[in-house]
Scaffold this active site. Sequence first.
Site, PDB file in Angstrom:
ATOM      1  N   ASP A  52       0.693  -1.345   0.057  1.00 23.14           N
ATOM      2  CA  ASP A  52      -0.053   0.101  -0.022  1.00 23.14           C
ATOM      3  C   ASP A  52       0.916   1.183  -0.124  1.00 23.14           C
ATOM      4  O   ASP A  52       1.140   2.036   0.818  1.00 23.14           O
ATOM      5  CB  ASP A  52      -1.017  -0.019   1.317  1.00 23.14           C
ATOM      6  CG  ASP A  52      -2.054   0.869   1.118  1.00 23.14           C
ATOM      7  OD1 ASP A  52      -2.414   1.275   0.003  1.00 23.14           O
ATOM      8  OD2 ASP A  52      -2.485   1.384   2.298  1.00 23.14           O
ATOM      9  N   GLU A  71      -7.005   4.980  -8.201  1.00 22.92           N
ATOM     10  CA  GLU A  71      -8.262   5.543  -7.694  1.00 22.92           C
ATOM     11  C   GLU A  71      -8.826   6.713  -8.414  1.00 22.92           C
ATOM     12  O   GLU A  71      -8.348   7.487  -8.838  1.00 22.92           O
ATOM     13  CB  GLU A  71      -8.028   6.045  -6.011  1.00 22.92           C
ATOM     14  CG  GLU A  71      -9.106   6.417  -5.345  1.00 22.92           C
ATOM     15  CD  GLU A  71      -9.009   6.440  -3.980  1.00 22.92           C
ATOM     16  OE1 GLU A  71      -9.859   6.896  -3.144  1.00 22.92           O
ATOM     17  OE2 GLU A  71      -7.841   5.883  -3.483  1.00 22.92           O
ATOM     18  N   LYS A 100     -10.103   1.865  -8.540  1.00 29.14           N
ATOM     19  CA  LYS A 100     -10.463   1.992  -7.006  1.00 29.14           C
ATOM     20  C   LYS A 100     -11.888   2.992  -7.007  1.00 29.14           C
ATOM     21  O   LYS A 100     -11.696   4.200  -7.570  1.00 29.14           O
ATOM     22  CB  LYS A 100      -9.561   2.247  -6.192  1.00 29.14           C
ATOM     23  CG  LYS A 100      -8.293   1.414  -5.785  1.00 29.14           C
ATOM     24  CD  LYS A 100      -7.422   1.994  -5.031  1.00 29.14           C
ATOM     25  CE  LYS A 100      -7.918   2.389  -3.619  1.00 29.14           C
ATOM     26  NZ  LYS A 100      -6.618   2.814  -2.630  1.00 29.14           N
ATOM     27  N   THR A 136     -13.438   0.692  -2.517  1.00 26.71           N
ATOM     28  CA  THR A 136     -12.671   1.254  -1.288  1.00 26.71           C
ATOM     29  C   THR A 136     -13.500   1.889  -0.317  1.00 26.71           C
ATOM     30  O   THR A 136     -14.785   2.062  -0.624  1.00 26.71           O
ATOM     31  CB  THR A 136     -11.448   1.933  -1.795  1.00 26.71           C
ATOM     32  OG1 THR A 136     -10.768   2.528  -0.746  1.00 26.71           O
ATOM     33  CG2 THR A 136     -11.844   3.198  -2.502  1.00 26.71           C
ATOM     34  N   PHE A 146     -11.899  -1.394   5.577  1.00 27.74           N
ATOM     35  CA  PHE A 146     -10.762  -0.781   6.100  1.00 27.74           C
ATOM     36  C   PHE A 146     -10.758  -0.961   7.589  1.00 27.74           C
ATOM     37  O   PHE A 146     -11.676  -0.431   8.513  1.00 27.74           O
ATOM     38  CB  PHE A 146     -11.301   0.884   5.983  1.00 27.74           C
ATOM     39  CG  PHE A 146     -10.681   1.542   4.975  1.00 27.74           C
ATOM     40  CD1 PHE A 146     -10.437   0.850   3.861  1.00 27.74           C
ATOM     41  CD2 PHE A 146     -10.631   2.959   4.704  1.00 27.74           C
ATOM     42  CE1 PHE A 146      -9.779   1.674   2.644  1.00 27.74           C
ATOM     43  CE2 PHE A 146     -10.342   3.545   3.545  1.00 27.74           C
ATOM     44  CZ  PHE A 146      -9.971   2.901   2.406  1.00 27.74           C
TER      45      PHE A 146
END
Length: 296
Positions: free
Chosen positions: A29, A108, A144, A169, A191
Amino acid sequence: MSVSSNPDKRQKMESALDQLKKYTVVVADTGDFNAIEEYKPQDATTNPSLILAAAKMSAYQHLLDQAIKYGIAKGGTEEEQVTNIMDKLFVSFGLEILKKIPGRVSTEVDARLSFDKDGMVSRALRLISLYEEAGVSKEQVLIKLSSTWEGIQAGRELEEKHGVHCNMTLLFSFAQAVACAEAHVTLISPFVGRILDWYKENTDRKSYEPNEDPGVVSVTKIYNYYKKFGYSTVVMGASFRNKGEVKALAGCDLLTISPALLAELNQDHSTVVPTLTVQGGKGHIPVLSVKPVQIQ
């Protein structure tokens, strides 16, 4: 007997990170290529915050400069130029990351489009076109999207009509996870750490053992539910606060982990055992006793 000839001693010396890779696809990440090269993950995820941090490093200044030139050359209003610069920068980082990994990179869509389905679809296709112009197949990219209702419907459209794989996400709840699975998206990123943050901020309890961590409990519930009902969508735990959360989800389809926690896991030589398994999930008794009707 030497260590090299003793399997038990070799096992004891193996890092938690290496053990984890046996049960779970490890994803980096980060937007930092050096960190990716060091820990050799299968895939990598990025987000605007990570790209911003990397773009401030002198080693990556040339990518920012190239993106600015590209945006100016495309013309249009100042807002359009900024949008083109950001898209180009995100894809440029993605292209560099793909040189370091064998798998896929996640890029994203602007979170400001989270409640604009058509806007998300359009922006996603724009990102994919930039990758394809650079010779990279859409199969190597995950787009994303925010797990709002509009984002989930954008994911459905991108998967069904355009063959674009999506990574959902900003996912914090079981309801979001079920909606994503019913939309047949490729992957979700619940998350873990942000769920823990909420509980610590809004309840009297300030610490949790890894197996009691609300984020770990949430992802475990989602994973087991997916496997119980045979959904094709896979689970990638994200946003970890400590290595205990990571190890507590060993066996999850994928886990995306920051370089700092990858380093900690690399130095940790404790035993890692899979807590999540496909068979375990299939045998799990879910909260809902029947498979829900398809969400339209």
